[in-house]
Design an enzyme around this catalytic site. Structure first.
Site, PDB file in Angstrom:
ATOM      1  N   ALA A  40       0.829  -1.204   0.000  1.00 49.18           N
ATOM      2  CA  ALA A  40       0.000   0.000   0.000  1.00 49.18           C
ATOM      3  C   ALA A  40       0.866   1.258   0.000  1.00 49.18           C
ATOM      4  CB  ALA A  40      -0.918   0.003   1.215  1.00 49.18           C
ATOM      5  N   SER A  88      20.311 -21.027 -30.443  1.00 50.63           N
ATOM      6  CA  SER A  88      19.487 -21.972 -29.699  1.00 50.63           C
ATOM      7  C   SER A  88      20.395 -22.995 -29.031  1.00 50.63           C
ATOM      8  CB  SER A  88      18.463 -22.617 -30.612  1.00 50.63           C
ATOM      9  OG  SER A  88      19.127 -23.377 -31.573  1.00 50.63           O
ATOM     10  N   LEU A  89      19.808 -24.002 -28.445  1.00 50.98           N
ATOM     11  CA  LEU A  89      20.589 -24.982 -27.688  1.00 50.98           C
ATOM     12  C   LEU A  89      20.390 -26.371 -28.272  1.00 50.98           C
ATOM     13  CD1 LEU A  89      19.578 -23.885 -24.075  1.00 50.98           C
ATOM     14  CD2 LEU A  89      21.876 -23.715 -25.068  1.00 50.98           C
ATOM     15  N   GLU A 120      20.814 -24.646 -14.753  1.00 50.53           N
ATOM     16  CA  GLU A 120      19.692 -23.709 -14.679  1.00 50.53           C
ATOM     17  C   GLU A 120      18.402 -24.361 -15.142  1.00 50.53           C
ATOM     18  OE1 GLU A 120      20.875 -20.566 -17.358  1.00 50.53           O
ATOM     19  OE2 GLU A 120      22.806 -20.348 -16.350  1.00 50.53           O
ATOM     20  N   LYS A 122      15.273 -24.765 -17.467  1.00 55.69           N
ATOM     21  CA  LYS A 122      14.969 -24.306 -18.822  1.00 55.69           C
ATOM     22  C   LYS A 122      13.520 -23.846 -18.831  1.00 55.69           C
ATOM     23  CE  LYS A 122      15.513 -25.342 -23.690  1.00 55.69           C
ATOM     24  NZ  LYS A 122      14.254 -24.785 -24.170  1.00 55.69           N
ATOM     25  N   ASP A 124      10.008 -22.449 -19.854  1.00 55.17           N
ATOM     26  CA  ASP A 124       9.219 -22.681 -21.048  1.00 55.17           C
ATOM     27  C   ASP A 124       8.463 -21.407 -21.405  1.00 55.17           C
ATOM     28  OD1 ASP A 124       8.298 -24.046 -23.149  1.00 55.17           O
ATOM     29  OD2 ASP A 124       6.942 -25.358 -22.035  1.00 55.17           O
ATOM     30  N   TYR A 231      19.337 -14.750 -18.438  1.00 54.91           N
ATOM     31  CA  TYR A 231      20.350 -15.801 -18.342  1.00 54.91           C
ATOM     32  C   TYR A 231      21.633 -15.521 -19.127  1.00 54.91           C
ATOM     33  CZ  TYR A 231      17.637 -17.224 -22.460  1.00 54.91           C
ATOM     34  OH  TYR A 231      16.948 -17.246 -23.638  1.00 54.91           O
ATOM     35  N   LYS A 320      16.359 -32.154 -21.608  1.00 57.97           N
ATOM     36  CA  LYS A 320      14.902 -31.978 -21.610  1.00 57.97           C
ATOM     37  C   LYS A 320      14.190 -33.041 -20.774  1.00 57.97           C
ATOM     38  CE  LYS A 320      12.998 -29.553 -24.502  1.00 57.97           C
ATOM     39  NZ  LYS A 320      13.078 -29.173 -25.895  1.00 57.97           N
ATOM     40  N   CYS A 414     -25.222 -52.648 -22.979  1.00 54.04           N
ATOM     41  CA  CYS A 414     -23.891 -52.816 -22.380  1.00 54.04           C
ATOM     42  C   CYS A 414     -23.052 -53.764 -23.254  1.00 54.04           C
ATOM     43  CB  CYS A 414     -24.037 -53.382 -20.965  1.00 54.04           C
ATOM     44  SG  CYS A 414     -22.454 -53.879 -20.237  1.00 54.04           S
ATOM     45  N   CYS A 417     -22.612 -57.156 -20.950  1.00 52.69           N
ATOM     46  CA  CYS A 417     -23.683 -58.064 -20.562  1.00 52.69           C
ATOM     47  C   CYS A 417     -24.964 -57.837 -21.358  1.00 52.69           C
ATOM     48  CB  CYS A 417     -23.981 -57.920 -19.073  1.00 52.69           C
ATOM     49  SG  CYS A 417     -24.810 -56.365 -18.681  1.00 52.69           S
ATOM     50  N   CYS A 432     -24.699 -48.997 -17.300  1.00 45.53           N
ATOM     51  CA  CYS A 432     -25.225 -50.319 -17.596  1.00 45.53           C
ATOM     52  C   CYS A 432     -26.161 -50.681 -16.449  1.00 45.53           C
ATOM     53  CB  CYS A 432     -24.075 -51.311 -17.673  1.00 45.53           C
ATOM     54  SG  CYS A 432     -24.572 -53.005 -17.337  1.00 45.53           S
ATOM     55  N   CYS A 438     -23.937 -58.178 -14.639  1.00 43.14           N
ATOM     56  CA  CYS A 438     -22.901 -57.761 -15.588  1.00 43.14           C
ATOM     57  C   CYS A 438     -21.532 -58.173 -15.056  1.00 43.14           C
ATOM     58  CB  CYS A 438     -22.948 -56.246 -15.779  1.00 43.14           C
ATOM     59  SG  CYS A 438     -21.655 -55.643 -16.877  1.00 43.14           S
TER      60      CYS A 438
END
Ligand code: IVH
Length: 684
Positions: A40, A88-89, A120, A122, A124, A231, A320, A414, A417, A432, A438
């Site tokens: 606040a 990229s990796l 670290e 990864k 998403d 990173y 991954k 069913c 049965c 059923c 059954c």
């Protein structure tokens, strides 16, 4: 506005002070995770600044904390060429592949000893490049194709945890790179609001983050709960960069940029694998989604020596987690008949590897769900398996629907049965009507009767039940107690020793409790909690069997629907006969009414147990709590009195924290059970 006037030196000073103060408190809050002032008070500072800027518009500047949403909507994003390409990796999908990576790193560096890596999560989300000039945020760009991205500066400025100014002695240019993501709680809130308004929901937090960042109207982005972890550093002018990745991350933090608190230095492949296992275990309790971990050679000199192949560095790899979603084809849909006759549509799938296992069946829950998802036989679908969750069909790829796809129809009879199938008016469930006639229902009822939380008959599981029913040896639970050594030993794969074990287990199961017995009967909608409530209310089974709907409704938490199920169950002659035969066979329980429930020490309290306990099974603990009058529930809500969190507690613990439900540990639980008293107010 007329009196805008020229601000005095004092006013200028105040505006500058407010901006500095607000930025300092942002840093305490977002970076150090250690706020100094209440929210606040922060609001009040921002409010004061806003007022002054309104009165003296000449004081407004683009880098003021009031100006996060400054720009008007645009038609499209401008292109940004990355000064240094965003790479990229490479991925590793197994321990072997990770070890292979580590071996190659050591060979290339010519070292035998363990390499030091930065490990670290990864995240998403989406890669983002944020450029500061002389400490002021000037540009933010998506990765795009790695060479050219989109200018999303106006949207990125709305991310609260991202400073518009760097702290301390800022270099001429600093391009920080990181991942923008949407925390799971925010994603769920966003989707809940969207579906309430009948709007489209996002498939996952990643899509939600991407969609939010690419909004043409920054006022919309500003309402989306985005966050960012940095990173690495891209282009830089005017400072020397540190000699290790770890120190680089520390530098980013000192500039006031958020860095994941989960990053650790580890040694060698084994250190990497330990880290992987640890993060994997804690994955469900992280506030955001990750799809693996990243290991980076920590020494920058070693990174230089290793260099790059095509678009990825040789000094880093993403390890991954097994994919949790995969595409496959619905070959057929069959209907499984459950214990109470409920017919569940189950998709038979082209086998697919997902979440670490091969999946060839996925539940479609019920026909409403089939309609909601719009699945047809022949469809290509996304199958999801998250953690230990049962595989399910997440959604249909409409664009891949074949010409000859077929509708899924609930059969009229069913499949087991041939009794008529009836659809409940109030629920989405079709059933059923065969009951004990059954064989599918018979098997499920027997399995339930013998299960651990019911009469707990060891050795009587799915396989044996299947054999017993197929051989015509057992129809109702009462028949179990008529089994002989000869009959059992004659079954396939059942030696005399195992047969004897089964007989012993049957003998032991005869002494039980009324609550377990009622639960074991498999009355519709009577779970453990209701069974316990019925047992303690009526005290003995004859009184319960004589009860009418009104009397049954006197029981705590039993409404007209469950009361009707209970009365119908006991009205059926076949069921009364089974109960009578079970009693004759010697199934019994301590008689008499237990303590009035209000007089029990834990009555009125609801516990939810989650995670694994060291000193007892979860069911044992729940039984013990119930014996003291408490309820043990499966999910956390505002009505939950306490959550007991064992090892590796996951989403339920998170939920408890969100709802402010007190959380107890195992010691506190043991304390309750031994003192037979509710926890005192400080939760001990
Ligand atoms: S480093 C040259 N570290 O993964 C190294 N990337 O598959 C470039 N990502 O585009 C990336 N968390 O969007 C790195 N801790 C992390 C990451 C991370 C997520 C994403 C990033 C990148 C993609 C590469």
């Amino acid at each position: 506005m007329g009196k805008a006037g020229i601000p005095s030196a004092e006013i200028r000073q105040r505006v500058a002070d407010l901006r500095r103060e607000i930025e300092y408190h942002n840093y305490r809050y977002y970076i150090l995770d250690d706020p100094e002032i209440p929210d606040a008070e922060w609001d009040r500072l921002l409010q004061e600044l806003r007022k002054l800027e309104e009165t003296y518009p000449s004081l407004v500047s683009a880098d003021s904390p009031t100006q996060r949403v400054g720009a008007a909507p645009t038609d499209e994003f401008a292109e940004v060429r990355h000064r240094i390409p965003m790479l990229s990796l490479d991925n590793a999908f197994s321990e072997d592949e990770l070890r292979h990576f580590d071996r190659r790193v050591r060979e290339r560096l010519g070292v035998d000893s363990d390499v030091e890596y930065s490990a670290e999560p990864k995240l998403d989300g989406l890669a983002l490049s944020v450029t500061y000039e002389r400490g002021v945020l000037v540009q933010a760009a998506t990765r795009g194709d790695g060479t050219t991205g989109e200018d999303v500066t106006v949207n990125v400025r709305t991310i609260r945890s991202l400073p518009l100014h760097l702290r301390g002695q800022a270099p001429a240019v600093l391009e920080a790179r990181g991942e923008v993501f949407m925390p799971i709680a925010g994603f769920e809130r966003l989707n809940a609001e969207a579906s309430k308004k009948g709007e489209k929901v996002f498939a996952n937090p990643r899509n939600a983050a991407a969609g939010s960042l690419r909004q043409l109207d920054p006022r919309i982005t500003a309402q989306r709960p985005l966050d960012i972890f940095f990173y690495s550093i891209g282009a830089v002018e005017g400072i020397e960069l540190p000699s290790s990745h770890g120190a680089t991350l520390e530098l980013l933090r000192q500039f006031g940029l958020r860095v994941s608190p989960e990053i650790r230095k580890v040694r060698g492949a084994s250190g990497c694998l330990d880290y992987y296992a640890d993060i994997d275990r804690r994955r469900a309790s992280l506030a955001y989604q990750i799809d693996g971990v990243v290991y980076k050679v920590d020494s920058i000199a070693a990174q230089r020596e290793l260099g790059f192949v095509s678009r990825a560095p040789r000094w880093a790899i993403a390890h991954k987690f097994p994919a949790e979603e995969a595409l496959t084809v619905v070959r057929d849909v069959e209907f499984q008949v459950g214990r109470t006759g409920a017919m569940t549509p189950v998709a038979r799938l082209e086998p697919v590897f997902v979440g670490g296992v091969t999946v060839s069946n996925a539940t479609l829950h019920n026909m409403d769900e089939v309609a909601r998802k719009g699945v047809r036989i022949g469809d290509t679908v996304v199958v999801r398996r998250a953690g230990d969750v049962i595989p399910e069909v997440a959604r249909v790829m409409l664009e891949r629907r074949p010409q000859d796809s077929q509708d899924i129809v609930m059969p009229l009879w069913c499949p087991v049965c041939a009794s008529p199938v009836e659809r409940d008016a109030e629920a989405a469930v079709a059933r059923c009507t065969g009951g004990y006639r059954c064989s599918a229902q018979r098997k499920e009822r027997l399995r339930h009767f013998a299960s651990r939380r019911a009469l707990d008959i060891e050795g009587v599981g799915e396989k044996l039940v299947e054999q017993l029913v197929e051989a015509g040896l057992v129809e109702s639970p009462a028949d179990l107690y008529g089994l002989t050594l000869e009959a059992l030993s004659a079954l396939e794969r059942m030696g005399p020793k195992s047969a004897e074990n089964v007989l012993n287990a049957l003998e032991r199961s005869k002494s039980t409790t009324l609550a377990r017995f009622l639960f074991a009967l498999g009355i519709r909608d009577v779970g453990e909690a209701t069974a316990t409530a019925l047992a303690s209310h009526f005290g003995d089974i004859d009184a319960l069997m004589a009860a009418d709907i009104e009397a049954a409704q006197q029981v705590q938490d039993v409404g007209p629907v469950i009361a009707a199920h209970v009365v119908e169950f006991f009205a059926e002659e076949a069921n009364r006969r089974v109960i009578e035969r079970l009693r004759q066979a010697g199934v019994s329980w301590p008689s008499g009414k237990p303590l009035e429930s209000a007089a029990q020490p834990l009555s009125g309290l609801t516990f939810v147990l989650t995670g694994s306990l060291e000193s007892m099974q979860r069911e044992e603990a729940e039984d013990a709590l119930r014996a003291l009058g408490a309820k043990a529930a499966g999910s956390v809500s505002k009505k939950t009195s306490y959550v007991v969190a064992g090892r590796d507690a996951g989403s339920k613990l998170k939920k408890a924290e969100e709802l402010g439900v007190p959380v107890l540990d195992e010691t506190a639980l043991k304390n309750i059970l031994s003192t037979q008293r509710p926890p005192s107010s400080d939760g001990r």
